[in-house]
Write a protein that holds these residues in place. Structure first.
Motif, mmCIF file in Angstrom:
data_model
loop_
_atom_site.group_PDB
_atom_site.id
_atom_site.type_symbol
_atom_site.label_atom_id
_atom_site.label_comp_id
_atom_site.label_asym_id
_atom_site.label_seq_id
_atom_site.Cartn_x
_atom_site.Cartn_y
_atom_site.Cartn_z
ATOM 1 N N GLU A 32 0.802 -1.227 0.000
ATOM 2 C CA GLU A 32 0.000 0.000 0.000
ATOM 3 C C GLU A 32 0.840 1.284 0.000
ATOM 4 O OE1 GLU A 32 0.124 -2.194 2.502
ATOM 5 O OE2 GLU A 32 -1.820 -3.084 2.940
ATOM 6 N N VAL A 33 1.885 1.330 -0.782
ATOM 7 C CA VAL A 33 2.823 2.455 -0.778
ATOM 8 C C VAL A 33 2.156 3.746 -1.234
ATOM 9 C CG1 VAL A 33 4.974 3.353 -1.719
ATOM 10 C CG2 VAL A 33 4.790 0.934 -1.134
ATOM 11 N N GLU A 34 1.536 3.724 -2.414
ATOM 12 C CA GLU A 34 0.930 4.928 -2.959
ATOM 13 C C GLU A 34 -0.342 5.306 -2.221
ATOM 14 O OE1 GLU A 34 2.163 7.111 -5.240
ATOM 15 O OE2 GLU A 34 3.945 5.906 -4.867
ATOM 16 N N THR A 35 -1.084 4.316 -1.756
ATOM 17 C CA THR A 35 -2.280 4.605 -0.966
ATOM 18 C C THR A 35 -1.896 5.363 0.297
ATOM 19 O OG1 THR A 35 -3.285 2.552 -1.788
ATOM 20 C CG2 THR A 35 -4.309 3.587 0.133
ATOM 21 N N ALA A 36 -0.851 4.888 0.975
ATOM 22 C CA ALA A 36 -0.373 5.576 2.186
ATOM 23 C C ALA A 36 0.113 6.983 1.851
ATOM 24 C CB ALA A 36 0.737 4.757 2.834
ATOM 25 N N ARG A 37 0.785 7.127 0.717
ATOM 26 C CA ARG A 37 1.279 8.455 0.328
ATOM 27 C C ARG A 37 0.118 9.423 0.132
ATOM 28 N NH1 ARG A 37 1.557 11.369 -3.968
ATOM 29 N NH2 ARG A 37 0.704 9.732 -5.329
ATOM 30 N N ARG A 38 -0.953 8.973 -0.499
ATOM 31 C CA ARG A 38 -2.115 9.837 -0.700
ATOM 32 C C ARG A 38 -2.754 10.225 0.632
ATOM 33 N NH1 ARG A 38 -2.275 6.574 -5.494
ATOM 34 N NH2 ARG A 38 -2.452 7.899 -7.359
ATOM 35 N N VAL A 39 -2.821 9.278 1.552
ATOM 36 C CA VAL A 39 -3.379 9.566 2.875
ATOM 37 C C VAL A 39 -2.522 10.603 3.598
ATOM 38 C CG1 VAL A 39 -3.774 8.586 5.175
ATOM 39 C CG2 VAL A 39 -4.601 7.373 3.141
ATOM 40 N N VAL A 40 -1.210 10.430 3.564
ATOM 41 C CA VAL A 40 -0.314 11.383 4.231
ATOM 42 C C VAL A 40 -0.466 12.770 3.605
ATOM 43 C CG1 VAL A 40 2.113 11.978 4.628
ATOM 44 C CG2 VAL A 40 1.318 9.628 5.003
ATOM 45 N N GLY A 41 -0.650 12.828 2.289
ATOM 46 C CA GLY A 41 -0.869 14.112 1.631
ATOM 47 C C GLY A 41 -2.123 14.802 2.144
ATOM 48 N N TRP A 42 -3.193 14.053 2.295
ATOM 49 C CA TRP A 42 -4.424 14.625 2.847
ATOM 50 C C TRP A 42 -4.199 15.086 4.285
ATOM 51 C CZ3 TRP A 42 -9.420 15.708 1.210
ATOM 52 C CH2 TRP A 42 -10.336 15.984 2.236
ATOM 53 N N LEU A 43 -3.562 14.239 5.100
ATOM 54 C CA LEU A 43 -3.353 14.577 6.509
ATOM 55 C C LEU A 43 -2.530 15.845 6.676
ATOM 56 C CD1 LEU A 43 -2.624 11.023 7.976
ATOM 57 C CD2 LEU A 43 -4.715 12.367 8.252
ATOM 58 N N GLY A 44 -1.654 16.132 5.710
ATOM 59 C CA GLY A 44 -0.834 17.334 5.794
ATOM 60 C C GLY A 44 -1.658 18.607 5.817
ATOM 61 N N THR A 45 -2.886 18.549 5.282
ATOM 62 C CA THR A 45 -3.767 19.719 5.285
ATOM 63 C C THR A 45 -4.596 19.800 6.563
ATOM 64 O OG1 THR A 45 -5.696 18.627 4.269
ATOM 65 C CG2 THR A 45 -3.965 19.424 2.789
ATOM 66 N N CYS A 46 -4.526 18.760 7.389
ATOM 67 C CA CYS A 46 -5.354 18.689 8.610
ATOM 68 C C CYS A 46 -4.562 19.036 9.867
ATOM 69 C CB CYS A 46 -5.954 17.288 8.752
ATOM 70 S SG CYS A 46 -6.951 16.764 7.341
ATOM 71 N N HIS A 47 -3.261 19.146 9.746
ATOM 72 C CA HIS A 47 -2.375 19.584 10.826
ATOM 73 C C HIS A 47 -2.498 18.746 12.107
ATOM 74 C CE1 HIS A 47 -1.726 22.911 8.138
ATOM 75 N NE2 HIS A 47 -3.006 23.247 8.208
ATOM 76 N N VAL A 51 2.414 12.443 13.046
ATOM 77 C CA VAL A 51 2.031 11.393 12.090
ATOM 78 C C VAL A 51 3.086 10.305 12.136
ATOM 79 C CG1 VAL A 51 1.613 10.814 9.673
ATOM 80 C CG2 VAL A 51 0.811 13.006 10.575
ATOM 81 N N ILE A 52 2.649 9.063 12.243
ATOM 82 C CA ILE A 52 3.541 7.899 12.176
ATOM 83 C C ILE A 52 3.362 7.273 10.802
ATOM 84 C CG2 ILE A 52 4.110 5.647 13.149
ATOM 85 C CD1 ILE A 52 2.825 6.558 15.782
ATOM 86 N N THR A 53 4.435 7.072 10.083
ATOM 87 C CA THR A 53 4.372 6.407 8.784
ATOM 88 C C THR A 53 5.152 5.094 8.847
ATOM 89 O OG1 THR A 53 6.299 7.651 7.998
ATOM 90 C CG2 THR A 53 4.117 8.572 7.537
ATOM 91 N N GLY A 54 4.943 4.251 7.835
ATOM 92 C CA GLY A 54 5.596 2.945 7.834
ATOM 93 C C GLY A 54 5.205 2.133 9.057
ATOM 94 N N PHE A 55 3.976 2.265 9.485
ATOM 95 C CA PHE A 55 3.493 1.678 10.734
ATOM 96 C C PHE A 55 3.015 0.248 10.478
ATOM 97 C CE2 PHE A 55 0.621 2.880 14.619
ATOM 98 C CZ PHE A 55 1.503 2.228 15.467
#
Length: 385
Positions: A32-47, A51-55
């Motif tokens: 789920e590499v790109e799916t996670a990337r898209r989620v992190v992109g959205w979360l960046g606008t929510c402040h 954020v924990i990645t590669g979890f």
């Protein structure tokens, strides 16, 4: 960077677009590499506060802190899709051959992203909220991997909640019950090795064909009870069989059989495994047998207190709910969080009269996104203010 609008109609439109983007680019468990990337992109606008990645693989966790100390509440969605060819024809259908979001994890992820937007505007009064975008639910490995990640100790949730959309239940209605929620299941892969021979002299070899033919009904016969509410319920489903090489001149020397075993609880699975192994030994006496287990799901059970919190949230939001058709035959790895000491509960949220989960023409109904957001926000506010 995704532009996250703040007013509700525009937010819903943005979440629909996000959900459909995820649907177009499905990724399987553990990929789920790109799916996670898209989620992190959205979360960046929510402040979020962190954020924990590669979890636990490709998982993502967003943490929103309240002003005062209090419990930690975790809400979970899943990132992965299925290895099935999509036959439906929505404008946003899968662009990846042989992979598709046919269980609604794209919709669950959109709901949790919507909650992130809401929390970005208004933090809880106390405690903290963890939004877990979990990898690898479909093969049963994701929740265990998240729990085994050393960083899981940093979030240590007191409560955990999850929803799963359910076709056949009226749109926006819910189902929940304390105790048993989802069956235990695991895949058993059976290898049968004999010896090939010329097709004109099959007696000079050792064919696994008779054992394969006998095992299919013998394993299926291990099923017991039609009602999953029965504590003795168990089910054995043949999912794949292979015999020899595709040639007319060769009597086969090898075979493989896959069976999914399912039981209402984990102790029932122990007994079912013993019976399956006995049947294999009985019918494959002269063959070399290899066994391996895959997609291991423990039974999922709802905590009483967490279930009651869910019910109060349904009532506050005017969501009709009952406990019919529970527990489910289907398996779910969310129960691992309860076994790790968290008061957890999962509910089903009706997605209406649409094709069933894992059907090739299934598609998550976008109308369920705001319902799920409202419900999750109510859970947070009921516990954390």
């Amino acid at each position: 960077m995704i532009d996250r609008p703040t007013n509700e109609p525009r937010l819903f439109d943005a979440l629909k677009s996000l959900r459909r983007e995820l649907h177009r680019f499905p990724e399987l468990s553990g990929q789920e590499v790109e799916t996670a990337r898209r989620v992190v992109g959205w979360l960046g606008t929510c402040h979020p506060d962190s954020v924990i990645t590669g979890f636990g693989g490709h998982g993502v966790a967003a943490i929103f802190d309240g002003e005062d100390p209090g419990p930690t509440v975790m809400l979970r969605a899943e990132l992965d899709a299925l290895p099935i060819i999509e036959t439906g024809q929505p404008d946003h259908r899968s662009l990846i051959d042989g992979k598709a979001h046919l269980c609604g994890h794209d919709g669950h992820t959109a709901i949790l992203c919507g909650l992130a937007a809401m929390l970005g505007e208004e933090r809880p009064a106390k405690g903290r909220v963890v939004l877990l975008f979990q990898p690898a639910e479909e093969d049963g490995s994701g929740a265990a991997a998240v729990i085994d990640d050393p960083r899981y100790l940093e979030i240590a949730p007191d409560f955990a909640f999850s929803i799963h959309n359910m076709p056949g239940v009226p749109l926006g209605h819910a189902r929940i019950a304390p105790g048993a929620m989802n069956c235990a299941s695991r895949g058993l892969r059976i290898g049968l090795q004999g010896r090939t021979a010329h097709a004109s002299m099959p007696e000079t070899g050792l064919s696994p064909a008779p054992a394969l033919a006998a095992l299919i009904p013998a394993l299926t016969a291990l099923s017991r009870g039609a009602d999953v509410a029965d504590a003795e319920f168990r089910l054995a489903t043949i999912t794949h069989a292979h015999l020899g090489a595709p040639a007319f001149g060769i009597a086969p020397g090898d075979a493989e059989l896959w069976v999914t075993l399912r039981s209402r609880d984990d102790s029932g699975m122990d007994g079912l495994l013993i019976d399956a192994q006995a049947a294999i030994a009985r019918h494959a006496r002269e063959l070399t047998v290899s066994l391996s287990q895959h997609d291991i799901f423990l039974a999922c059970s709802n905590d009483d207190e967490a279930t009651q919190i869910f019910r109060k949230a349904f009532e506050a939001e005017g969501i009709v709910h009952d406990s019919s058709d529970l527990p489910m035959r289907a398996s779910e790895d969310f129960g691992r969080f309860g076994l790790a000491g968290t008061r957890s509960a999962m509910a089903l949220l009706g997605s209406g009269e649409i094709p069933a989960l894992h059907n090739p023409d299934y598609d998550f109904p976008d109308a369920l996104i705001p319902v799920g957001m409202r419900l999750f926000r109510r859970l947070v506010s009921d516990i954390l203010g």
